[in-house]
Structure formats: C-alpha cells, structure tokens
Design an enzyme around this catalytic site. Sequence first.
Site, PDB file in Angstrom:
ATOM      1  N   TYR A 146       0.809  -1.211   0.000  1.00 24.66           N
ATOM      2  CA  TYR A 146       0.000   0.000   0.000  1.00 24.66           C
ATOM      3  C   TYR A 146       0.848   1.271   0.000  1.00 24.66           C
ATOM      4  O   TYR A 146       0.393   2.320  -0.432  1.00 24.66           O
ATOM      5  CB  TYR A 146      -0.906   0.034   1.235  1.00 24.66           C
ATOM      6  CG  TYR A 146      -2.193  -0.726   1.103  1.00 24.66           C
ATOM      7  CD1 TYR A 146      -2.187  -2.084   0.823  1.00 24.66           C
ATOM      8  CD2 TYR A 146      -3.414  -0.085   1.260  1.00 24.66           C
ATOM      9  CE1 TYR A 146      -3.370  -2.785   0.714  1.00 24.66           C
ATOM     10  CE2 TYR A 146      -4.605  -0.784   1.157  1.00 24.66           C
ATOM     11  CZ  TYR A 146      -4.582  -2.128   0.885  1.00 24.66           C
ATOM     12  OH  TYR A 146      -5.749  -2.820   0.776  1.00 24.66           O
ATOM     13  N   LYS A 195       3.651 -15.383   3.073  1.00 23.57           N
ATOM     14  CA  LYS A 195       3.846 -16.158   1.842  1.00 23.57           C
ATOM     15  C   LYS A 195       5.346 -16.447   1.779  1.00 23.57           C
ATOM     16  O   LYS A 195       6.049 -16.061   0.821  1.00 23.57           O
ATOM     17  CB  LYS A 195       3.328 -15.351   0.635  1.00 23.57           C
ATOM     18  CG  LYS A 195       3.318 -16.091  -0.673  1.00 23.57           C
ATOM     19  CD  LYS A 195       2.243 -17.175  -0.767  1.00 23.57           C
ATOM     20  CE  LYS A 195       2.401 -17.982  -2.051  1.00 23.57           C
ATOM     21  NZ  LYS A 195       1.543 -19.187  -2.073  1.00 23.57           N
ATOM     22  N   ASP A 227      -2.446 -18.339   1.248  1.00 22.12           N
ATOM     23  CA  ASP A 227      -3.425 -19.052   0.409  1.00 22.12           C
ATOM     24  C   ASP A 227      -4.107 -20.157   1.216  1.00 22.12           C
ATOM     25  O   ASP A 227      -5.331 -20.335   1.177  1.00 22.12           O
ATOM     26  CB  ASP A 227      -2.780 -19.603  -0.877  1.00 22.12           C
ATOM     27  CG  ASP A 227      -1.468 -20.323  -0.639  1.00 22.12           C
ATOM     28  OD1 ASP A 227      -0.951 -20.303   0.496  1.00 22.12           O
ATOM     29  OD2 ASP A 227      -0.944 -20.934  -1.596  1.00 22.12           O
ATOM     30  N   ASP A 251      -6.067  -7.113   4.370  1.00 23.68           N
ATOM     31  CA  ASP A 251      -7.215  -6.511   3.684  1.00 23.68           C
ATOM     32  C   ASP A 251      -8.095  -7.614   3.100  1.00 23.68           C
ATOM     33  O   ASP A 251      -9.308  -7.638   3.284  1.00 23.68           O
ATOM     34  CB  ASP A 251      -6.710  -5.583   2.565  1.00 23.68           C
ATOM     35  CG  ASP A 251      -7.857  -4.956   1.794  1.00 23.68           C
ATOM     36  OD1 ASP A 251      -8.821  -4.515   2.438  1.00 23.68           O
ATOM     37  OD2 ASP A 251      -7.786  -4.925   0.553  1.00 23.68           O
ATOM     38  N   ASP A 255     -11.986  -9.297   4.748  1.00 29.78           N
ATOM     39  CA  ASP A 255     -13.288  -9.335   4.058  1.00 29.78           C
ATOM     40  C   ASP A 255     -13.838 -10.756   4.067  1.00 29.78           C
ATOM     41  O   ASP A 255     -15.035 -10.989   4.260  1.00 29.78           O
ATOM     42  CB  ASP A 255     -13.169  -8.873   2.591  1.00 29.78           C
ATOM     43  CG  ASP A 255     -13.440  -7.384   2.436  1.00 29.78           C
ATOM     44  OD1 ASP A 255     -13.237  -6.638   3.425  1.00 29.78           O
ATOM     45  OD2 ASP A 255     -13.848  -6.958   1.336  1.00 29.78           O
TER      46      ASP A 255
END
Length: 364
Positions: A146, A195, A227, A251, A255
């Site tokens: 970001y 990751k 993942d 982020d 959700d």
Amino acid sequence: MTNHIAVIKGDGIGPEIVTEAMKVLDRVAEVFGHTFEYEQLLMGGCSIDAYGEPLTDDTIAACKRADAVLMGSIGGNTTTSPWYKLPAHLRPEAGLLKLRKSLGLFANLRPCVLYPELRRACTLREDISEQGFDMLIMRELTGGLYFGERHTEPVDGVMTAVDTLKYDENEIRRIAIKAFEVAMKRRRKVTSVDKANVLDTSRLWRKVVEEVAKDYPEVTLEHALVDSTAMQIVRAPAQFDVMVTENMFGDILSDEAAMVTGSLGMLPSASLNETKFGLYEPSGGSAPDIAGKDIANPIAAILSGAMLLRYSLDMQAEADAVEAAVKQVLADGYRTGDIMSEGCTRVGCAEMGTLIAERVKKGA
Ligand code: IPM
Ligand code: MG
C-alpha cells in the site's frame, strides 16, 4: 470531563451508519454521565467535491487534536463515479491511506465473531457454523504494498506498472508485539500469516515474529501461508484466535472472515498507533449501491464506537454495554436485510440504531 471525537462520516452508506453510531454513543453518555463533543470533518469523495482533494491538512490537524476518530466509509463506484477519473493521488482512497499514515495507525484490529444468533446468516455449512468462531485479525496498516514506491511507465515500448512490497524489521516487530499482547488477553494463540515460500518480506516477517514470540512463552505461535489460510477460514474458522499479517493479506482475509460472520456489515475495526489514540471504522466499504436507502447495517459502525470507548477512552463498562446491546437486539430478533433470516423482524438502518441505543444500560 469532555471527550473530543472527530467524526468523518464519509461517502456512500458512511453518513447513515455513523449517525447511528453517534446515536448509541449519545445514549452511552446519557446513561454513564459523560460528555462527548463531536467535530465533523470531510474526507474521501465528499472532501474532493468540497475542497478538490480527498484529505486536507486541516482535517489531519483536527484528527490529531481529538481523543479519537470515528469514521464511516469513503469512496464510490470505481467504474462510474467521476472521482475515479482523477489521478490516483487525488482519489478518495488516497485520503484514507494518507490519514492512516499521518496518524501513524500501524495496527488494525478486526475482530470477527460469529454471534450464535447469526448462525443462520453464516454462509458456511451448518456443521462448521455451529462450532462458532471468534478471531481477531491484526492487520499491519502503514507498510507493505500500500505504501511502497509505485509507477507506471513504458519500458522498451511496453506499458509497465510497478508496485513495491517492502517491510523493515521494526515495522514487523511492532505489529507482532501488538498481536502477542492481545493474544495474552484472549486464547493465547497467534497465527502469523505470510507467503514465506515465495516472498523475501515474508521470510523476514517469520524471523522477526519468531524473535518476538520468545518474550511470550505462554502464547502458542503458528505460521501459515496466506493461500492456505484463505482456505482454512472457510473450512475450520474456529481454529483461529489472533491472526497477524501484512497490510494487503490482511485486507483480503478480513473481508473473507467478515463474510463468514454473516455480513461485512457486522465487522468493526480499530486502527491504533503507539498511544491510546485511534481511528475506528467498519471494515466494509461505502456500498454506494445501497446508500441513502436506510437499509445499510449500522452494527459495524456501532461496534466500532464500542472499540473507541474501550481502546481510546478507557471506558470498559461502557464498551461492554454497547456490545451487550447489540447482542440483545439480535436475540430479540431484529435484523437488517443483509443478515435477515426467517422469523426475524426486518428493520432499517435508523431503526436498528434506535433499538440498540434503547438497550444500552449499566451493568450489562
Ligand atoms: C479497508 C478498505 C481500504 C483498504 C480501501 C478503501 C483503501 O478496503 O479498510 O479494508 O484497502 O485498506
Ligand atoms: Mg478492505
């Protein structure tokens, strides 16, 4: 004593849901004998319309003067709104990112709880939803993709875009410490999500989190790949307590985790710096398609208000009272459209706020 709260209602459903959060805070003030003074500020699309930029220096200064910031949501429809014809640094989201950075809000707490009353609204299979879950996503908020250097330019005649993912060990350490500190007050488990099978930033992340873990021997630490974590959130969410992760993974995962609690409209968040100051906002977006129709779910905004009371104003009993009022309204069978199920009473945004405010009482 008067507490000063900066209020950014924002765009889309922001104004209507924040109005309900303020209704509930006003009720808290009445019941517990406090005075909350609000200063309303513009940020996001509404600030672009008024001042030509998504966040002004005056707004930043006003937020810094306040004890805490209560926010709704910002942004519009990214394909149809004129705000998205502007250069990237003048769009609504740029304002939010700049505000987070200017206030140093590096720790974003997103608690995802499946209330027993909402099990039928949960999108998971019943054998999974009946186990319930209560996890807290600790999202790093001022680093990573970001905030890395980015540009788009032709390279050898081919348009090429670059975003940079960068973390230093200090940024990782301070968010890891926050995660372990909250875990000590919960079920003492931290899942660090990365990751590390591909990214250098993730390998550094793992190493620093391991170092921090040594100071918290009572906390169980596990590492998980992002993942696989996305898959586990829908397969067996009950396994998670505190999940700590970098900005973009947080982020996305928040959700997903929010949706399995029944609706994005249920998920509050607190963004904190090293002090008690914080910005409190629902984790969901501005939902421009349902804005102004009095059908949005104000619960995420109301619960964000509860987090504000808890973390910035040190008002634990008051925060408990708001959370209890939300549980009570659900137990009484009231639902907004997004969490509606058979046999319940459907209410609008404003009525939901009133019903919750009415249920705020001492000794909850
Ligand atoms: C969130 C939102 C923001 C983010 C957007 C609006 C920039 O999705 O708070 O999760 O990506 O951080
Ligand atoms: Mg998001």
